[in-house]
Design a protein around this motif. Sequence first.
Motif, PDB file in Angstrom:
ATOM      1  N   GLN A   1       8.495 -26.151  16.581  1.00 34.71           N
ATOM      2  CA  GLN A   1       7.385 -26.406  15.655  1.00 34.71           C
ATOM      3  C   GLN A   1       6.493 -25.166  15.528  1.00 34.71           C
ATOM      4  O   GLN A   1       6.219 -24.495  16.517  1.00 34.71           O
ATOM      5  CB  GLN A   1       6.554 -27.607  16.131  1.00 34.71           C
ATOM      6  CG  GLN A   1       7.325 -28.917  16.113  1.00 34.71           C
ATOM      7  CD  GLN A   1       7.907 -29.235  14.742  1.00 34.71           C
ATOM      8  OE1 GLN A   1       7.269 -29.030  13.712  1.00 34.71           O
ATOM      9  NE2 GLN A   1       9.152 -29.714  14.720  1.00 34.71           N
TER      10      GLN A   1
ATOM     11  N   GLY B   1      23.240 -27.074   9.424  1.00 33.46           N
ATOM     12  CA  GLY B   1      23.003 -28.113   8.429  1.00 33.46           C
ATOM     13  C   GLY B   1      24.074 -28.173   7.357  1.00 33.46           C
ATOM     14  O   GLY B   1      23.876 -28.791   6.307  1.00 33.46           O
TER      15      GLY B   1
ATOM     16  N   THR C   1      15.326 -23.657  -3.855  1.00 40.82           N
ATOM     17  CA  THR C   1      16.763 -23.428  -3.714  1.00 40.82           C
ATOM     18  C   THR C   1      17.367 -24.182  -2.544  1.00 40.82           C
ATOM     19  O   THR C   1      18.584 -24.219  -2.392  1.00 40.82           O
ATOM     20  CB  THR C   1      17.085 -21.931  -3.511  1.00 40.82           C
ATOM     21  OG1 THR C   1      16.414 -21.478  -2.326  1.00 40.82           O
ATOM     22  CG2 THR C   1      16.638 -21.101  -4.703  1.00 40.82           C
ATOM     23  N   MET C   2      16.530 -24.765  -1.709  1.00 42.13           N
ATOM     24  CA  MET C   2      17.098 -25.441  -0.553  1.00 42.13           C
ATOM     25  C   MET C   2      16.168 -26.522  -0.024  1.00 42.13           C
ATOM     26  O   MET C   2      14.976 -26.304   0.144  1.00 42.13           O
ATOM     27  CB  MET C   2      17.377 -24.425   0.562  1.00 42.13           C
ATOM     28  CG  MET C   2      18.247 -24.971   1.658  1.00 42.13           C
ATOM     29  SD  MET C   2      18.706 -23.677   2.805  1.00 42.13           S
ATOM     30  CE  MET C   2      17.111 -23.258   3.418  1.00 42.13           C
TER      31      MET C   2
ATOM     32  N   VAL D   1       7.500 -30.760  11.616  1.00 41.52           N
ATOM     33  CA  VAL D   1       8.180 -30.535  10.343  1.00 41.52           C
ATOM     34  C   VAL D   1       9.516 -31.285  10.367  1.00 41.52           C
ATOM     35  O   VAL D   1      10.331 -31.091  11.264  1.00 41.52           O
ATOM     36  CB  VAL D   1       8.436 -29.034  10.118  1.00 41.52           C
ATOM     37  CG1 VAL D   1       9.078 -28.802   8.762  1.00 41.52           C
ATOM     38  CG2 VAL D   1       7.135 -28.245  10.241  1.00 41.52           C
TER      39      VAL D   1
ATOM     40  N   ARG E   1       6.658 -27.611   3.698  1.00 40.01           N
ATOM     41  CA  ARG E   1       7.109 -28.292   4.915  1.00 40.01           C
ATOM     42  C   ARG E   1       6.496 -29.688   4.932  1.00 40.01           C
ATOM     43  O   ARG E   1       5.288 -29.839   4.746  1.00 40.01           O
ATOM     44  CB  ARG E   1       6.634 -27.555   6.165  1.00 40.01           C
ATOM     45  CG  ARG E   1       7.094 -26.145   6.227  1.00 40.01           C
ATOM     46  CD  ARG E   1       6.345 -25.441   7.350  1.00 40.01           C
ATOM     47  NE  ARG E   1       6.574 -24.020   7.232  1.00 40.01           N
ATOM     48  CZ  ARG E   1       5.788 -23.094   7.781  1.00 40.01           C
ATOM     49  NH1 ARG E   1       4.756 -23.458   8.498  1.00 40.01           N
ATOM     50  NH2 ARG E   1       6.063 -21.832   7.621  1.00 40.01           N
TER      51      ARG E   1
ATOM     52  N   ASN F   1      21.365 -28.240  -1.786  1.00 39.71           N
ATOM     53  CA  ASN F   1      21.056 -27.239  -2.802  1.00 39.71           C
ATOM     54  C   ASN F   1      20.153 -27.776  -3.900  1.00 39.71           C
ATOM     55  O   ASN F   1      19.694 -27.019  -4.751  1.00 39.71           O
ATOM     56  CB  ASN F   1      22.335 -26.707  -3.444  1.00 39.71           C
ATOM     57  CG  ASN F   1      23.078 -25.779  -2.497  1.00 39.71           C
ATOM     58  OD1 ASN F   1      22.481 -25.247  -1.556  1.00 39.71           O
ATOM     59  ND2 ASN F   1      24.355 -25.604  -2.723  1.00 39.71           N
TER      60      ASN F   1
ATOM     61  N   HIS G   1      20.580 -31.169  11.562  1.00 37.89           N
ATOM     62  CA  HIS G   1      20.020 -30.588  10.341  1.00 37.89           C
ATOM     63  C   HIS G   1      20.979 -30.881   9.186  1.00 37.89           C
ATOM     64  O   HIS G   1      22.188 -30.944   9.374  1.00 37.89           O
ATOM     65  CB  HIS G   1      19.892 -29.069  10.469  1.00 37.89           C
ATOM     66  CG  HIS G   1      18.991 -28.632  11.589  1.00 37.89           C
ATOM     67  ND1 HIS G   1      18.017 -29.428  12.143  1.00 37.89           N
ATOM     68  CD2 HIS G   1      18.911 -27.454  12.254  1.00 37.89           C
ATOM     69  CE1 HIS G   1      17.379 -28.760  13.092  1.00 37.89           C
ATOM     70  NE2 HIS G   1      17.917 -27.567  13.190  1.00 37.89           N
ATOM     71  N   TYR G   2      20.409 -31.027   7.996  1.00 35.87           N
ATOM     72  CA  TYR G   2      21.232 -31.218   6.790  1.00 35.87           C
ATOM     73  C   TYR G   2      20.636 -30.356   5.691  1.00 35.87           C
ATOM     74  O   TYR G   2      19.435 -30.409   5.439  1.00 35.87           O
ATOM     75  CB  TYR G   2      21.238 -32.686   6.354  1.00 35.87           C
ATOM     76  CG  TYR G   2      21.858 -33.628   7.350  1.00 35.87           C
ATOM     77  CD1 TYR G   2      23.227 -33.901   7.335  1.00 35.87           C
ATOM     78  CD2 TYR G   2      21.074 -34.236   8.332  1.00 35.87           C
ATOM     79  CE1 TYR G   2      23.800 -34.763   8.263  1.00 35.87           C
ATOM     80  CE2 TYR G   2      21.626 -35.091   9.267  1.00 35.87           C
ATOM     81  CZ  TYR G   2      22.992 -35.353   9.231  1.00 35.87           C
ATOM     82  OH  TYR G   2      23.552 -36.193  10.153  1.00 35.87           O
ATOM     83  N   ARG G   3      21.504 -29.591   5.038  1.00 37.14           N
ATOM     84  CA  ARG G   3      21.042 -28.687   3.988  1.00 37.14           C
ATOM     85  C   ARG G   3      21.506 -29.162   2.631  1.00 37.14           C
ATOM     86  O   ARG G   3      22.651 -29.599   2.480  1.00 37.14           O
ATOM     87  CB  ARG G   3      21.641 -27.306   4.234  1.00 37.14           C
ATOM     88  CG  ARG G   3      20.677 -26.267   4.684  1.00 37.14           C
ATOM     89  CD  ARG G   3      21.416 -24.974   4.922  1.00 37.14           C
ATOM     90  NE  ARG G   3      21.962 -24.434   3.701  1.00 37.14           N
ATOM     91  CZ  ARG G   3      22.414 -23.188   3.584  1.00 37.14           C
ATOM     92  NH1 ARG G   3      22.347 -22.386   4.618  1.00 37.14           N
ATOM     93  NH2 ARG G   3      22.913 -22.768   2.447  1.00 37.14           N
TER      94      ARG G   3
ATOM     95  N   ASP H   1      22.825 -25.179  14.714  1.00 37.82           N
ATOM     96  CA  ASP H   1      23.078 -26.208  13.698  1.00 37.82           C
ATOM     97  C   ASP H   1      22.639 -25.636  12.353  1.00 37.82           C
ATOM     98  O   ASP H   1      21.463 -25.396  12.125  1.00 37.82           O
ATOM     99  CB  ASP H   1      22.274 -27.473  14.041  1.00 37.82           C
ATOM    100  CG  ASP H   1      22.541 -28.615  13.068  1.00 37.82           C
ATOM    101  OD1 ASP H   1      23.212 -28.381  12.031  1.00 37.82           O
ATOM    102  OD2 ASP H   1      22.091 -29.736  13.343  1.00 37.82           O
TER     103      ASP H   1
ATOM    104  N   GLN I   1      16.020 -28.861   3.279  1.00 40.61           N
ATOM    105  CA  GLN I   1      16.650 -28.943   4.586  1.00 40.61           C
ATOM    106  C   GLN I   1      15.981 -30.018   5.430  1.00 40.61           C
ATOM    107  O   GLN I   1      14.791 -29.946   5.720  1.00 40.61           O
ATOM    108  CB  GLN I   1      16.591 -27.592   5.300  1.00 40.61           C
ATOM    109  CG  GLN I   1      17.336 -27.608   6.608  1.00 40.61           C
ATOM    110  CD  GLN I   1      17.827 -26.238   7.050  1.00 40.61           C
ATOM    111  OE1 GLN I   1      18.898 -26.123   7.615  1.00 40.61           O
ATOM    112  NE2 GLN I   1      17.044 -25.200   6.791  1.00 40.61           N
TER     113      GLN I   1
ATOM    114  N   GLU J   1      12.087 -29.392   4.860  1.00 43.08           N
ATOM    115  CA  GLU J   1      11.566 -28.096   4.435  1.00 43.08           C
ATOM    116  C   GLU J   1      12.211 -27.725   3.107  1.00 43.08           C
ATOM    117  O   GLU J   1      13.425 -27.833   2.961  1.00 43.08           O
ATOM    118  CB  GLU J   1      11.958 -27.073   5.493  1.00 43.08           C
ATOM    119  CG  GLU J   1      11.114 -25.860   5.594  1.00 43.08           C
ATOM    120  CD  GLU J   1      11.341 -25.191   6.955  1.00 43.08           C
ATOM    121  OE1 GLU J   1      10.378 -25.128   7.740  1.00 43.08           O
ATOM    122  OE2 GLU J   1      12.467 -24.762   7.236  1.00 43.08           O
TER     123      GLU J   1
END
Lengths: 507, 532
Positions: free
Chosen positions: B170, B85, A186-187, A170, A162, A201, A197-199, B83, A189, A173
């Motif tokens: 958090q 992501g 594997t991720m 945070v 984190r 790969n 949020h945005y993920r 969300d 984020q 992550e």
Amino acid sequence: MNFFISENIFSFNSGTEHAQIKRTKLFNAFNDAAKYVTRNYNRLLDRDLKAVGLTPDVVLNMYDFFQGTTDIKRVEQNLRLLKMLPLDTYHIVADGPNQSFLNHNGRRIATITVMPETVGLVNEVIFEDRAGNPTIRENWDWRGFKSSVDTFHPDGSLATQRFLNLKGDVVLEITHMAINGIVQPTMWQLLNYRGHHYRFNSENELLTFFLNEIVKRYQEATLISDRRTLDEAVGKVSGAKQKFAYFHDIHTPDVVQPRLGDPYPVYEIALSQKNQLFDAILVPTDAQRHDIKARYPNLNVKTAPDTFILQSMLTQSQTSVRDRVNHRILFLGRLSPEKNPEAAVQVLAVTRRYVNDATLEFMGYPANTEIVQKLQQLARDLGVESSVIFTPYGNYEAVKEALSRAQVIIETSHGEGFGMNLVEALAFGLPIVSYRINYTTTTHEIVENNRNGYVLPTASANIMAQRVASILNDPSKWASMSTASYQKAKFFSAEKIYNVWQQVFKN
Amino acid sequence: MIFHINATMPEQKSGIEHAEIQRFMLFKKNHIAQKLILRDWDPECHRQTKAAGIDDDDLINMFDYFQKATIVATQQLTIKDLDFGVVDLEFNDEPQNNRYLVVDNSKKLVARVNYNNAETQRVKSVELFDGFGNLYRVDHYDIRGFKSLQQWYTPDNKIESETWLDVHGQPVLESFFKTTKTVNHQSELTRTNWHLTFNEISYDFDTIEDLTIYFLDAINQTFFNTLEPNIFILDRSHLADYGLLHLKNPAYTVLHLHNSHAGDAQEPMQSVLNNNYEFAMNALNQYDAVVSATPQQTRDIKLRFQPSVPLFTIPVGIVKDTLLHAKRVRVGERQFGKVVAFARIAWEKHLDDLVRAVGIVKEEIPEVSLDLYGYADPTDNFRAKRAVEAVIDKYHLGDSVTMKGYTTDIDAVENRAMIYGLTSRMEGFNLAIMEGIAHGLIALSYDVNYGPNEIVQDNINGKIVPYGDYQAMANAMLTVLRDPRLAQRYSDGAYQSAERYSETNVMAAWQKLIEDANQKWQHKIAATNLGR
């Protein structure tokens, strides 16, 4: 704004990083703003960038960007002054200079490691359970703030990383899980980045997202991918003014016949004629450009210089032969198999038949520990053990000293995109003896045979030794070759090189 | 400040929760400063406490406390508020499973979103998958609409850590599972550590009990007052029977027994101790006071342990003023022969004996009937329920004995019935039979410790028959059913005897404890440097 994109700045950098560092300095010296962009998480970056002579304002790291910590000044955080530790409950017990323990009533609950090269500054706080299994590792940045927190799977491998902003929240992550049975990240984020949020790969998907954000913020962004591992990520960025891939090395393992050889797999993305992710491929030499054009006629390929020589270096006083270590031969470069350092030991052994006090200095960080042992063993076998000096790889000042005390530099590599070590040698007036290798000594740019050294058509240590001896044994030859090298150096002046770059960007 | 300590306040409450709530309401009516302390994490906590009549202001849940979520406005959270992501998602509702399957544009599973029911679709938990099909985490949402707990998974799909979050998402509290080995070399994941970050300070604990001590210390310090003590009433011993003895600051600690301290309540002097109380009974003198619900239990503790701390007898049941002064129902207006029992159908309640007694009575008085109110204990594949059913078959009582299930409509049932029957193996107090006499039911009970043989007064509000003697229980029923005048006398006695558990009387008993606490307080803080 120019962005030169790489993975990292290390304690021990390869030619790629050196070239990128120098280019960053060059552009900024001509008020053409440029940033050295790094992808990898490196909480010691502030130390490392200063070690290579950069300033924080010309370096931009992806993690720093998302953590909002790009402009943080260093504060020394002593481990005993951490506000997070309740010292009315726990004891800090020193265990030598490198670590301390955090104890509760005699039971260790954490190990606090000391930041490298410091006295008592916090590096990590590694909490553990009652059986000593790590639970949480908190990592400090060189600049004195808690930068990331790791957790672990039951087998001790990383589970999550984190990344924190200065407030400690945070913001990013990384999750480590299995792909085909192998545990790996594997991720990635992003959390609450501008409210969402945005993920991702892969780290490179995140890099593309990051560069897109950068391109939005700075008008007229020019991007150069300096590492093949990043070509896809940089290639996918949209909205940049121009995008280039810079090849620091030879693109094919077939160094003798580059036109016929298939490229290394990592070069295929940049060399794809179908996708053409870049406005142009940049290479250090015309020779490499011609070879690539011959095989990939649809690609735009340009020559752009990989290095330059500082004005201060060009105007420094010349070092005479008397002020150098008598009969010192220099090998400058990473000690790894493709650089063929064993040949240098053989060259020394033969040279000493003609010059009995000749010595060889290796300067370069070893790719592994065995390689030094192997070289030492070879020197013993050849009876020159006491004449081979291994100088620990250091900062640029140490490199300059090695260049100042040598009388000849030799190049035994099988191939070099453009030997920066030899360009550096020009600035120090060193005669150069090199095998004829793509793409460094196939033209006269660096070495002109018989003028500022020798280029040997065949890779023969015997012949190289004879050439080295002929220079060392003939002061007037040494003097004329040294002068020629000093003169050649002028072609690599900052101004000349910067002008070439401007042309590259223009067309 | 008085603190009542419990684990949770579940929907299906045991006697401990009922007793605690009654006490809480009594104190509230008497304007006594108090908080209910709940130790365990429960995402439904605030719905349940609210349903029990406890305001958020009067409640401190330990996890809430660390999450800084003691008071949070409720907002209904649905899948639209989440969300992931990831762009281009498809939400496939599966109302039969109370969940959505969330997939990306390549039909890869991104999440399973579990909701409470198909109408409101409030998000309860979200199972999250990475881009390679691994379940890496399950997020649990508080009823008030924020993400409260993240459970992280190992690559081989076991929970490896738990992270509790503040309302901003958090991490504040984390717990870890690590590999341990059993004696036969089997590996298993064991919870080995708690890590707290509270007000930016880090603390490490081996067990939740250690964490609880830290929590109680914090509470004790927050509400510390030199004029009067904090009184901690421990209603479930496992939460802090050790912890309360190790607070940093002084407090007045009360061990509240809700059950027999002896494993065999009929053998209070010799039998091994009730496991729940074994530690506390051995450490008895380290508490400031011990409360038991009946004089019998108080007497037995005094005899066996000869403690130096004061023992208080305070009924755990309270008959509300409204019930005490309600219109009395004469026996003649009640259904002749109707026997009731309010109890879980469980081994220790021994209800098959009660059914046996009714079976015997029915041979002479066919009108007799029995209604059992309470859910069936599933232990040993519903062993207790099967025992009851076997007796029903044996005595052909299919038309006379009914298992009614759990009800809250006590007034309606008890104002129509005639007799309350109790044949338990052991008791801590038994609120139900107290409610029975308060409704004028004739109380017939085994001579069982503790509670029934105190609440039932022989020949005044009913009969106490020998322990385990269902023939005697049948005889007692027959005696009452044969003699209407006796029945009316017992019923009158029942109404009358409920006075012992009036709000006034119970509060007075608590006041004695509070006075003891106040009296000792100045001595306690004089022994520290806190009183200056």
